[in-house]
Design a protein around this motif. Sequence first.
Motif, PDB file in Angstrom:
ATOM      1  N   ILE A 201       0.836  -1.212   0.000  1.00 30.15           N
ATOM      2  CA  ILE A 201       0.000   0.000   0.000  1.00 30.15           C
ATOM      3  C   ILE A 201       0.864   1.253   0.000  1.00 30.15           C
ATOM      4  O   ILE A 201       0.596   2.222  -0.728  1.00 30.15           O
ATOM      5  CB  ILE A 201      -0.951  -0.027   1.209  1.00 30.15           C
ATOM      6  CG1 ILE A 201      -1.988  -1.163   1.053  1.00 30.15           C
ATOM      7  CG2 ILE A 201      -1.659   1.317   1.384  1.00 30.15           C
ATOM      8  CD1 ILE A 201      -2.865  -1.363   2.275  1.00 30.15           C
ATOM      9  N   ALA A 202       1.939   1.238   0.815  1.00 24.90           N
ATOM     10  CA  ALA A 202       2.829   2.407   0.850  1.00 24.90           C
ATOM     11  C   ALA A 202       3.501   2.632  -0.508  1.00 24.90           C
ATOM     12  O   ALA A 202       3.601   3.773  -0.996  1.00 24.90           O
ATOM     13  CB  ALA A 202       3.880   2.224   1.950  1.00 24.90           C
ATOM     14  N   ASN A 203       3.973   1.519  -1.128  1.00 24.72           N
ATOM     15  CA  ASN A 203       4.607   1.646  -2.455  1.00 24.72           C
ATOM     16  C   ASN A 203       3.611   2.170  -3.497  1.00 24.72           C
ATOM     17  O   ASN A 203       3.960   2.980  -4.364  1.00 24.72           O
ATOM     18  CB  ASN A 203       5.168   0.298  -2.904  1.00 24.72           C
ATOM     19  CG  ASN A 203       6.363  -0.137  -2.058  1.00 24.72           C
ATOM     20  OD1 ASN A 203       7.069   0.707  -1.492  1.00 24.72           O
ATOM     21  ND2 ASN A 203       6.594  -1.445  -1.967  1.00 24.72           N
ATOM     22  N   ALA A 204       2.357   1.674  -3.409  1.00 25.29           N
ATOM     23  CA  ALA A 204       1.348   2.127  -4.361  1.00 25.29           C
ATOM     24  C   ALA A 204       1.057   3.617  -4.184  1.00 25.29           C
ATOM     25  O   ALA A 204       0.907   4.362  -5.153  1.00 25.29           O
ATOM     26  CB  ALA A 204       0.068   1.308  -4.195  1.00 25.29           C
ATOM     27  N   GLN A 205       0.998   4.071  -2.914  1.00 20.86           N
ATOM     28  CA  GLN A 205       0.767   5.496  -2.677  1.00 20.86           C
ATOM     29  C   GLN A 205       1.921   6.345  -3.203  1.00 20.86           C
ATOM     30  O   GLN A 205       1.709   7.401  -3.816  1.00 20.86           O
ATOM     31  CB  GLN A 205       0.559   5.747  -1.182  1.00 20.86           C
ATOM     32  CG  GLN A 205      -0.761   5.175  -0.645  1.00 20.86           C
ATOM     33  CD  GLN A 205      -0.896   5.350   0.851  1.00 20.86           C
ATOM     34  OE1 GLN A 205       0.067   5.722   1.528  1.00 20.86           O
ATOM     35  NE2 GLN A 205      -2.090   5.070   1.384  1.00 20.86           N
ATOM     36  N   ASP A 206       3.169   5.867  -2.968  1.00 19.19           N
ATOM     37  CA  ASP A 206       4.329   6.604  -3.513  1.00 19.19           C
ATOM     38  C   ASP A 206       4.278   6.651  -5.041  1.00 19.19           C
ATOM     39  O   ASP A 206       4.578   7.688  -5.653  1.00 19.19           O
ATOM     40  CB  ASP A 206       5.632   5.936  -3.062  1.00 19.19           C
ATOM     41  CG  ASP A 206       5.857   6.082  -1.565  1.00 19.19           C
ATOM     42  OD1 ASP A 206       5.253   6.999  -0.965  1.00 19.19           O
ATOM     43  OD2 ASP A 206       6.636   5.287  -1.002  1.00 19.19           O
ATOM     44  N   ALA A 207       3.901   5.514  -5.648  1.00 16.77           N
ATOM     45  CA  ALA A 207       3.826   5.486  -7.111  1.00 16.77           C
ATOM     46  C   ALA A 207       2.754   6.446  -7.627  1.00 16.77           C
ATOM     47  O   ALA A 207       2.942   7.124  -8.643  1.00 16.77           O
ATOM     48  CB  ALA A 207       3.543   4.068  -7.600  1.00 16.77           C
ATOM     49  N   LEU A 208       1.617   6.530  -6.931  1.00 18.17           N
ATOM     50  CA  LEU A 208       0.575   7.468  -7.342  1.00 18.17           C
ATOM     51  C   LEU A 208       1.039   8.925  -7.231  1.00 18.17           C
ATOM     52  O   LEU A 208       0.739   9.763  -8.086  1.00 18.17           O
ATOM     53  CB  LEU A 208      -0.690   7.245  -6.505  1.00 18.17           C
ATOM     54  CG  LEU A 208      -1.429   5.914  -6.755  1.00 18.17           C
ATOM     55  CD1 LEU A 208      -2.577   5.752  -5.762  1.00 18.17           C
ATOM     56  CD2 LEU A 208      -1.947   5.867  -8.183  1.00 18.17           C
ATOM     57  N   VAL A 209       1.802   9.218  -6.143  1.00 19.93           N
ATOM     58  CA  VAL A 209       2.330  10.584  -5.988  1.00 19.93           C
ATOM     59  C   VAL A 209       3.292  10.908  -7.128  1.00 19.93           C
ATOM     60  O   VAL A 209       3.241  11.994  -7.731  1.00 19.93           O
ATOM     61  CB  VAL A 209       3.024  10.729  -4.620  1.00 19.93           C
ATOM     62  CG1 VAL A 209       3.746  12.072  -4.530  1.00 19.93           C
ATOM     63  CG2 VAL A 209       1.989  10.626  -3.499  1.00 19.93           C
ATOM     64  N   ARG A 210       4.188   9.941  -7.432  1.00 19.21           N
ATOM     65  CA  ARG A 210       5.119  10.165  -8.545  1.00 19.21           C
ATOM     66  C   ARG A 210       4.370  10.319  -9.876  1.00 19.21           C
ATOM     67  O   ARG A 210       4.737  11.137 -10.728  1.00 19.21           O
ATOM     68  CB  ARG A 210       6.088   8.989  -8.644  1.00 19.21           C
ATOM     69  CG  ARG A 210       7.115   8.931  -7.535  1.00 19.21           C
ATOM     70  CD  ARG A 210       8.039   7.744  -7.732  1.00 19.21           C
ATOM     71  NE  ARG A 210       8.709   7.827  -9.027  1.00 19.21           N
ATOM     72  CZ  ARG A 210       9.326   6.799  -9.595  1.00 19.21           C
ATOM     73  NH1 ARG A 210       9.332   5.612  -8.993  1.00 19.21           N
ATOM     74  NH2 ARG A 210       9.918   6.965 -10.764  1.00 19.21           N
ATOM     75  N   ALA A 211       3.303   9.528 -10.032  1.00 16.13           N
ATOM     76  CA  ALA A 211       2.514   9.644 -11.271  1.00 16.13           C
ATOM     77  C   ALA A 211       1.877  11.019 -11.378  1.00 16.13           C
ATOM     78  O   ALA A 211       1.846  11.632 -12.461  1.00 16.13           O
ATOM     79  CB  ALA A 211       1.458   8.548 -11.317  1.00 16.13           C
ATOM     80  N   ASP A 212       1.369  11.545 -10.236  1.00 21.06           N
ATOM     81  CA  ASP A 212       0.785  12.897 -10.265  1.00 21.06           C
ATOM     82  C   ASP A 212       1.837  13.941 -10.617  1.00 21.06           C
ATOM     83  O   ASP A 212       1.581  14.865 -11.415  1.00 21.06           O
ATOM     84  CB  ASP A 212       0.147  13.219  -8.913  1.00 21.06           C
ATOM     85  CG  ASP A 212      -1.085  12.368  -8.647  1.00 21.06           C
ATOM     86  OD1 ASP A 212      -1.677  11.876  -9.635  1.00 21.06           O
ATOM     87  OD2 ASP A 212      -1.439  12.194  -7.469  1.00 21.06           O
ATOM     88  N   ASP A 213       3.048  13.809 -10.045  1.00 20.48           N
ATOM     89  CA  ASP A 213       4.120  14.764 -10.350  1.00 20.48           C
ATOM     90  C   ASP A 213       4.499  14.713 -11.827  1.00 20.48           C
ATOM     91  O   ASP A 213       4.651  15.757 -12.495  1.00 20.48           O
ATOM     92  CB  ASP A 213       5.356  14.466  -9.478  1.00 20.48           C
ATOM     93  CG  ASP A 213       5.091  14.746  -8.003  1.00 20.48           C
ATOM     94  OD1 ASP A 213       4.149  15.520  -7.715  1.00 20.48           O
ATOM     95  OD2 ASP A 213       5.820  14.195  -7.156  1.00 20.48           O
ATOM     96  N   LEU A 214       4.643  13.479 -12.339  1.00 22.47           N
ATOM     97  CA  LEU A 214       5.011  13.351 -13.752  1.00 22.47           C
ATOM     98  C   LEU A 214       3.905  13.868 -14.672  1.00 22.47           C
ATOM     99  O   LEU A 214       4.167  14.477 -15.714  1.00 22.47           O
ATOM    100  CB  LEU A 214       5.322  11.890 -14.076  1.00 22.47           C
ATOM    101  CG  LEU A 214       6.644  11.347 -13.493  1.00 22.47           C
ATOM    102  CD1 LEU A 214       6.786   9.868 -13.809  1.00 22.47           C
ATOM    103  CD2 LEU A 214       7.833  12.118 -14.058  1.00 22.47           C
ATOM    104  N   THR A 215       2.643  13.633 -14.268  1.00 20.56           N
ATOM    105  CA  THR A 215       1.526  14.139 -15.071  1.00 20.56           C
ATOM    106  C   THR A 215       1.521  15.658 -15.108  1.00 20.56           C
ATOM    107  O   THR A 215       1.301  16.284 -16.162  1.00 20.56           O
ATOM    108  CB  THR A 215       0.199  13.619 -14.503  1.00 20.56           C
ATOM    109  OG1 THR A 215       0.214  12.188 -14.501  1.00 20.56           O
ATOM    110  CG2 THR A 215      -0.970  14.103 -15.356  1.00 20.56           C
ATOM    111  N   GLN A 216       1.820  16.283 -13.954  1.00 21.14           N
ATOM    112  CA  GLN A 216       1.876  17.742 -13.905  1.00 21.14           C
ATOM    113  C   GLN A 216       3.029  18.279 -14.767  1.00 21.14           C
ATOM    114  O   GLN A 216       2.870  19.248 -15.505  1.00 21.14           O
ATOM    115  CB  GLN A 216       2.032  18.207 -12.458  1.00 21.14           C
ATOM    116  CG  GLN A 216       1.956  19.726 -12.289  1.00 21.14           C
ATOM    117  CD  GLN A 216       1.997  20.129 -10.826  1.00 21.14           C
ATOM    118  OE1 GLN A 216       2.099  19.286  -9.941  1.00 21.14           O
ATOM    119  NE2 GLN A 216       1.931  21.429 -10.584  1.00 21.14           N
ATOM    120  N   LYS A 217       4.205  17.622 -14.665  1.00 21.16           N
ATOM    121  CA  LYS A 217       5.335  18.048 -15.504  1.00 21.16           C
ATOM    122  C   LYS A 217       5.014  17.873 -16.987  1.00 21.16           C
ATOM    123  O   LYS A 217       5.380  18.701 -17.814  1.00 21.16           O
ATOM    124  CB  LYS A 217       6.578  17.242 -15.132  1.00 21.16           C
ATOM    125  CG  LYS A 217       7.146  17.591 -13.765  1.00 21.16           C
ATOM    126  CD  LYS A 217       8.393  16.767 -13.469  1.00 21.16           C
ATOM    127  CE  LYS A 217       8.961  17.121 -12.102  1.00 21.16           C
ATOM    128  NZ  LYS A 217      10.171  16.320 -11.776  1.00 21.16           N
TER     129      LYS A 217
END
Length: 445
Positions: A201-217
């Motif tokens: 769950i923690a890894n999935a949450q980190d991956a979602l945060v990274r996905a949001d950052d990459l989507t914004q970039k």
Amino acid sequence: MRTRLAIKTDALLEKYFPERRVFLRSENDTRFIRLRPVTQLIGLTGSATLVAWAIVATAILLMDSIGSGNFREQAKRDQKTYETRLNLVSDERDGRAAEALAAQERFNKALAQISVMQEQLLESETSRRELETGIEVIQTTLRRTMKERDLARNTLVALEKEVEGQKDSTLSASASPEVQDTLNFMVSALGDTATQRDEVIANAQDALVRADDLTQKLRQIEDQNEQIFRQLEDAMTVSVKPLNKMFSAAGMNTDTILRQVRRGYSGQGGPLMPLSFSTKGEEPSENMERANRLLNQMDQLNMYRIAAEQAPFAIPVKKSYRFTSGFGYRRDPKTGGRRLHKGVDFAGPVGTPLHATADGVVVHAGWSSGYGRLVKIKHAFGIETRYAHMSKIIVKEGQRVSRGQRIGDMGASGRVTGPHLHYEVRVDGSAVNPMIFIKAARDVF
């Protein structure tokens, strides 16, 4: 003997011109001259005629002098005004040329920036795909772990019920060792499963945060690309249309010109090649299509630039000059008839430098009857330029020249009335007005 008519005439004029005697006295004797009335009338008439002639001649001379002075002053004023206008046009032409160079530099910088943005876009696309793949793997692992957790919970509930049923007979010390081991194993497995679940769950949450950052970039990069695309599209529209208008104003078919230039420059490769990405059967993206359209327009602009260098869109005289005769029919002072003046004349001092108006090959450099010292330059698209009445030629037949290169000096050789350059432009052998090319280039550059 005097005639009777003379006597009667003297009698009639006696009232107005009485007879007079003029005495001429010398040392020895005295003589006199008789002035009859007729003689006096003739003398008076002759004197009056002489005075009247003198007055009329003086008036004519004064009027001619005044008229000539006014004409010369007006000619000087017109010449000064024309020279001022030519200087302004020359300054404006130089300014437009500087603006064109600056636009070319901005174009090159924008092209380099597009290349960098394309690389960043590809890297972002690759990172996004890798992140999506990682998220799918994590989600699959999480679902499998949750199923194992539920299965372990069910097994634990069944074992607890079994233990509860055997509690009365074997609760404290008589419990089966196998049951006790199974229970301990299940408790340990549940603990491990809960720990793995928390980590997933923690890894999935980190991956979602990274996905949001990459989507914004990625959105920021797309916005920057959109702004760059709009600026480049506007720049291409502003740059290509005037060049198309310039060639059309000169009576040249732009499609034919571009085909000829492409045949001469048919090599491929470099920054203006169309973009082609591996899409695995997918349709090209909108940005890719826009980039390809821009590259096609850039290629067209480059073709126009090459064609403009090979066509005579320039003035052969860069120093001060006076435009003395245009293109068209005019009266021949010798024959009195009308003949076609096949070029334009630029007057100036002997030795004024003359320059080629486009890239080409010298096909004639020498004397020609009527033209005097003549240089002919063959250009692309069936165009030929001629430079006549030169005082000195510094190029040779077969020599390749570039626009602006000095080919000789202005002179007065051949059939001329004074030092000047006779400049001609011929298309497919027919003389055309050189001012069409000069004015078309002046309106653009």
